[in-house]
Write an enzyme that holds these catalytic residues in place. Structure first.
Site, PDB file in Angstrom:
ATOM      1  CG  PHE A 173      -1.803  -1.208   1.330  1.00 36.97           C
ATOM      2  CD1 PHE A 173      -2.758  -1.522   0.362  1.00 36.97           C
ATOM      3  CD2 PHE A 173      -1.639  -2.071   2.397  1.00 36.97           C
ATOM      4  CE1 PHE A 173      -3.528  -2.665   0.471  1.00 36.97           C
ATOM      5  CE2 PHE A 173      -2.412  -3.222   2.503  1.00 36.97           C
ATOM      6  CZ  PHE A 173      -3.355  -3.508   1.533  1.00 36.97           C
ATOM      7  NE  ARG A 188       0.384  11.490  -7.220  1.00 38.75           N
ATOM      8  CZ  ARG A 188       0.053  10.931  -8.401  1.00 38.75           C
ATOM      9  NH1 ARG A 188      -1.197  10.653  -8.681  1.00 38.75           N
ATOM     10  NH2 ARG A 188       0.975  10.690  -9.297  1.00 38.75           N
ATOM     11  NE  ARG A 239      -5.737   0.996  -3.117  1.00 38.37           N
ATOM     12  CZ  ARG A 239      -6.379  -0.160  -2.983  1.00 38.37           C
ATOM     13  NH1 ARG A 239      -6.475  -0.732  -1.802  1.00 38.37           N
ATOM     14  NH2 ARG A 239      -6.924  -0.751  -4.031  1.00 38.37           N
ATOM     15  CB  THR A 257       4.201  14.077  -9.733  1.00 40.75           C
ATOM     16  OG1 THR A 257       4.663  13.507  -8.502  1.00 40.75           O
ATOM     17  CG2 THR A 257       2.676  14.080  -9.713  1.00 40.75           C
ATOM     18  CD  GLU A 316      -1.987   5.524  -6.071  1.00 42.27           C
ATOM     19  OE1 GLU A 316      -1.264   5.925  -5.146  1.00 42.27           O
ATOM     20  OE2 GLU A 316      -1.844   5.910  -7.258  1.00 42.27           O
TER      21      GLU A 316
END
Length: 786
Positions: free
Chosen positions: A246, A328, A360, A461, A732
């Site tokens: 995860f 993010r 996640r 990213t 995700e």
């Protein structure tokens, strides 16, 4: 009750188990029967030692004395190491420095549970007992334990980042309505079934074979090599499977592999290091907790006109992956909504707690929760149904409302279709009316309903991570061995990539064996993260399979003197003009004519870029979308609640495996529900983690699963981008569908104020917090009457 009609794969022609068909996870039977081999199950070499670690017992302070004599003299102990015994680098920060492998004498401890030394002994029990015998003395220092304290002290692990569009200040001044608010967003423990574990086996010529429960074998290879002071090619990392990860094993698996490798090098014996659950939870990072503060302006119809948003991530003691995680969160603070004038600030706050890490969603969920809190607040202020406010603010191709605050254009608008479909299939509006009527008559039990969307960007990213490699061997009996850079943590990646190869070569999936991820087979791999596993590794495997198919086609053309059009790959056979061969027969013919039957494949994701200086670009290849309707029932006298029904419609494009995708949606939703409701991390005033096991940290159980649980894959929705067979990522995004549960709980509580008061309900929305929210609304109602 799950709608799994889409999982049959009946509409996908091709050999058994090829891409598009719903087939079982390749290790499912092994998982449930106990046959699956994890690190601690492996048959270790004779003489293998067991390692354990000594952890700090303060949150912040200088190590003044470290007496390890009793540790070294304990029964079964073979070796003890400290910072001074590290032959190579001592800082294993994955991106930026700040993560010492061990804290040495005279160094500063930065969190309660930091590694001070490691011991190797003849048994696991002996190593653990010996580690408790150390005598450590500290000079304590003040500890910063909260985001608010970190902000006040200007304590950060990395500089802040800002995203802006338009003039948020002016937009707020000119807005018809304006309000401010704050939300605490809790963290989350990964709670993987298999804890952190590594087995290191020394090899000849100074080599080291590392079996590691890691999402990132290449980074593990790099750091083990650097810690040992050897070239990368001296280290091989092997990962067959993880018992869950995860994100908790993207960077935090490295420390244990490095420590085991040092001990293996020093003793010349294999060394296994496995953390006990409580120490695993103390010493490894969690999902970042966040503080959101907002100032929002909106019109009479609930449409956002301007937003000033501050997101502060609690990073813990080091940078780790926090820069990208807070980024993010900033990228996803719009979720599905157009923000015309907006200013977003992202702070990376340092605290004297364990360094938080990937989980996640990687910051995306925290950003989405922040904006959904704002949407609900606007709905209460205007008296509108929250769904109407959400629909009013959706991205749309009309009027130029299709560009994000960081400059990426939304090119595929599927959310309006998903929401409309869910409104009908879930009977949303009739249920909304029925719930309002129920709440008007019920004084204690209140029901809540919410429909929330998800728009989640897919790609790393960090641009350089968007690449993958694969290796395929075809043997003369027609069987195929497949290897790629992705790791299997239960999500079905091995199955999906094998299905891709099966479809391209038109063979049954039973012909394909996916072998353990190894750095000596596919080098320089990216971590299995960012929901990109199938996208990039599937494309790399497809590239390799197409090379082999092309060679076989070219061989058949030359050998049988036919045109390329006359060579047709069909399920388990190849037609060459008027003749027909099994795949194995053609492969065997090609081998005897010295045709290469092995190929490497490579893929790099196109189009993505991001300029941090201007905070604009296209950081995501595409967006995955979905929506969820949740209905809850809340006891307003105790704060207890129950999720009664969930309806999900999620877009996975052309699904590679509908059965696995539905399972991922169900699992992701339940995990997200746990994060937002009952999974509460707690530290005491000394910085000690109090929730160190399943007795104190509660994840959802089977009884928490909604009695009615409908999951649908959006039909006929191929990806607009040229992903693997036009599929979309599913790892995700489903986690964020659970935001609807949190919103539904608040909807139920809001009924105590006639839906005109926005309840203060931080996450996780534990029964205690729900009860406090109920009491707060009752108090407000009494004060208004008085």
């Amino acid at each position: 009750m799950t709608d799994s009609s889409a999982a049959t794969g009946r509409n996908h022609a091709g050999p058994r188990g090829s891409a598009g068909q719903g087939v079982a996870h390749e290790s499912a039977a092994k998982h449930v029967s106990g046959e699956a081999i994890y690190i601690d199950d492996m048959m270790a070499p004779k003489g293998t030692l067991h390692a354990y670690v000594g952890l700090s017992t303060i949150a912040h302070g200088v190590v003044n004395e470290m007496s390890l004599a009793a540790v070294k003299n304990a029964p079964g102990v073979v070796d003890v190491i400290t910072r001074d015994d590290i032959p190579g680098i001592t800082d294993i920060g994955p991106v930026f420095p700040g993560d010492p492998l061990m804290v040495g004498l005279g160094d500063t401890v930065e969190f309660h549970g930091q590694v001070l030394f490691a011991v190797a002994a003849t048994s696991y029990a002996a190593a653990r007992k010996a580690a408790q015998l150390a005598k450590i003395e500290y000079s304590p220092l003040p500890a910063c334990l909260s985001i608010e304290d970190g902000l006040a002290a200007k304590s950060f692990v990395r500089p802040a980042h800002f995203q802006r569009r338009g003039d948020a200040e002016r937009g707020l001044e000119n807005a018809a309505h304006r309000m401010q608010g704050e939300l605490q967003i809790g963290g989350q423990e990964q709670m993987y079934l298999e804890g952190q574990a590594s087995l290191c086996v020394p090899e000849e010529d100074g080599g080291m074979l590392v079996y590691s429960s890691t999402q990132n074998p290449t980074e593990g290879q790099k750091l083990v090599a650097e810690v040992l002071g050897v070239d990368f090619h001296q280290v091989t990392v092997d990962t067959r499977r993880m018992g869950g990860a995860f994100g908790g094993k993207e960077t935090h698996a490295n420390q244990w592999a490095c420590l085991a490798a040092i001990l293996a090098r020093r003793t010349g014996r294999a060394v296994k290091l496995r953390l006990a659950r409580a120490d695993d939870m103390r010493a490894t990072g969690k999902r970042h907790h966040f503080l959101s503060r907002y100032d929002v302006g909106f019109d009479d119809e609930g449409q956002i006109q301007a937003l000033d948003l501050m997101l502060a991530g609690g990073c813990g003691m080091s940078p780790d992956l926090s820069d990208a995680i807070v980024d993010r969160a900033m990228f996803h603070c719009d979720n599905a909504y157009y923000l015309p004038d907006v200013a977003v600030a992202g702070h990376r706050v340092k605290t004297h707690t364990v360094s938080n890490t990937a989980f996640r969603g990687f910051g995306g969920p925290q950003g989405m929760v922040a904006i959904e809190d704002i949407i609900d607040a606007i709905a209460r202020k205007t008296g509108m149904d929250p769904l109407d406010v959400r629909k009013k603010n959706l991205y749309t191709s009309a009027g130029g409302r299709d560009v994000t605050h960081y400059g990426q254009t939304i090119e595929q608008h599927v959310l309006p279709q998903i929401i409309e479909r869910l409104e009908q299939t879930s009977d949303y509006h009739a249920r909304r009316e029925a719930i309002r009527a129920f709440n008007a008559d019920s004084t204690v039990i209140k029901k809540g309903l919410a429909l929330t969307p998800v728009k989640f960007g897919i790609s790393f990213t960090a641009k350089h991570l968007n690449q993958a490699g694969a290796l395929i061997h075809v043997y003369t009996d027609g069987s195929i061995q497949l290897n790629h850079g992705g790791t299997e943590m239960g999500q079905g990646l091995y199955t999906k990539v094998a299905q891709v190869v099966a479809r391209e070569l038109q063979v049954d999936i039973a012909c394909i064996r996916c072998t353990a991820t190894r750095t000596d087979k596919v080098p320089n791999t990216s971590p299995t993260a960012a929901s990109s596993g199938s996208d990039i590794n599937g494309m790399a495997a497809l590239n390799a399979a197409r090379k082999i198919r092309y060679r076989l086609t070219k061989f058949a053309c030359e050998h049988f003197d036919v045109s390329e059009d006359a060579v047709v790959f069909a399920p388990n056979e190849v037609q060459v003009g008027a003749q027909s061969f099994t795949f194995a027969e053609l492969v065997n013919l090609a081998y005897h004519q010295r045709i290469s039957l092995s190929a490497t494949g490579f893929y790099r994701t196109p189009k993505i870029h991001y300029d941090r200086a201007t905070a604009t670009g296209r950081p995501f290849y595409y967006y995955a979308n979905g929506a969820c309707v949740s209905e809850v029932q809340v006891d307003t006298l105790t704060g207890e609640y129950r999720v009664e029904r969930v309806d999900i419609c999620h877009d996975v494009g052309n699904s590679l495996n509908p059965a696995i995708d539905i399972g991922q949606i169900e699992g992701g939703f339940i995990q997200g529900m746990g994060w937002l409701t009952n999974e509460e991390l707690a530290w005491d005033d000394a910085g000690r983690l109090s929730t160190t096991g399943p007795a104190t940290y509660k994840i959802p159980a089977i009884g928490d699963t909604p009695a009615i649980f409908n999951v649908e894959l959006l039909p006929d929705s191929p990806n607009a981008e040229a992903t693997i067979f036009r599929s979309k990522a599913v790892g995700e995004p489903p986690l964020m569908l659970a935001i609807s549960v949190w919103s539904a709980i608040r909807d139920a509580v809001a009924s105590l104020g006639n839906y005109r008061v926005h309840p203060k309900l931080d996450t996780p929305a534990t029964p205690e917090r729900v009860l406090l929210a109920c009491e707060s609304l009752r108090k407000s109602a009494r004060e208004r009457i008085e």
